[in-house]
Design an enzyme around this catalytic site. Sequence first.
Site, PDB file in Angstrom:
ATOM      1  CG  PHE A 393      -1.633  -1.305   1.453  1.00 17.76           C
ATOM      2  CD1 PHE A 393      -2.295  -1.965   0.421  1.00 17.76           C
ATOM      3  CD2 PHE A 393      -1.578  -1.921   2.690  1.00 17.76           C
ATOM      4  CE1 PHE A 393      -2.904  -3.186   0.626  1.00 17.76           C
ATOM      5  CE2 PHE A 393      -2.180  -3.142   2.908  1.00 17.76           C
ATOM      6  CZ  PHE A 393      -2.838  -3.784   1.869  1.00 17.76           C
ATOM      7  CB  CYS A 394       2.255   3.555  -1.563  1.00 12.74           C
ATOM      8  SG  CYS A 394       2.132   3.147  -3.312  1.00 12.74           S
ATOM      9  CB  ALA A 395       2.382   2.587   3.861  1.00 12.20           C
TER      10      ALA A 395
END
Length: 471
Positions: A393-395
């Site tokens: 999740f781009c995290a």
Amino acid sequence: MSAFLNAAATSAAATSVATASAGTAEGPACAEPLPVLGRDVTVPLVTGGEVTYAALDYAASAPALQRVWDDVAAYAPYYGSVHRGAGYLSRLSTDLFEQSRVTVAEFLDCRPADQVIFTRSTTDSLNLLAAVLPADCQVFVFETEHHASLLPWTNAQVTYLNAPRTPDEAVATLERALAGREPYGPALVCVTGASNVTGELWPVKELAAAAHAHGARIVLDAAQLAPHHPVSVQDLDVDWVAFSGHKLYAPFGSGVLAGRADWLQQAEPYLAGGGASRKVARREDGGVDVEWHTTAARHEAGSPNVIGVYSIASACKALTEAGFDSLVARERHLIAKVREGLAEVPAVRVLSLFGDEAPRVGVISFVVDGWNSSHFAAALSAEYGIGVRDGLFCAHPLVRTLLGSEPQAQGECGAPEAAPGERSLNAIRVSFGAGTPDEHVERFVRAVKELVADGAKWQYRTEEGRCVPAV
């Protein structure tokens, strides 16, 4: 011209707004989901037949509100170049563009001297802010941030803060870091309002107070907060706020950076070109002298995305008119449905930093024992017509922290490739909001229970790192 624009937008959107805002005798206004594009789209199932698509990936891109689409359609025939055009349509478009700036400022409860700058996205907004930081500025950011707010600070001295496990710990961690900073110069804190992984709300007001007490400024990444909760720059006392239109039920790739003007006015333009320049003249030595605008135009070079900007303003108006009290109450109802349903499945573990009781928006990530998350998400889509997201999740630092030492099967369909000695890690994220009907989250909960109990009905294979139905 403003009167014309208001009349056109009101006429185009009257039906959808009336439907969304009427309420019922049994509950408050907006007890029903707001009308969104795609709510009646059907998709094929690999097991045969079709089903209405359940869009449960709002945290990536929320469907456009019907109200927004109608407003844009009403304006589209009058589209013209923005700024400096003498023609009627150009003047009309310029008026709409600048009125949209006023609408966004009101939506965010900005201070009178704040600037609203239109960008392409939250990522673009935070990269813009990173580009205008004063020399020797120190940046403090938690490892729990989305990459959009974790990565742009390449020209600053960055301190990455460990993931806190309570809101109080977040504030204490920041205070310690700020108190120990050397030298004592300009500093910026970057923090999310709501996690794009766990949905948990962060103590923004308390973090802002801590930042200011130690002479630092703070920027709020409101990409996941603004679509779900009211955001008041003045009440939270943040220096800047950034968000994206595509998460606020507005399409077309526009974003916002709003807040204090001084650093923005003192820096070179983010992009050099027409619109940012007020005056350009040749010098005798062959070069050019440039006088840049000191208004928001300084960082809005080029022809602006007037339709994208107008769609953001329309979404701001639609959410305000619908009433956040009602929207928040309905979303809590949906969150409870999902969390209670997942709690009935022992194989499911919901990811959380702050614990089960932490307030949150409609974003929930989880893992399922015995399943690679890519495989599970593929089965939800192919067999039930439910769109969720899987991965990190781009995290990445946050999800890896939350997953800890829990490996997922290396050879399973869709298992992300891992470097030698590393574990394959990913999770599933379900997210929803103002346009989500009860049936979608109920179908999701049923599907999770069936997949865990009975397994997938179809065979799947890995294609370019993704799990897809085998043909």
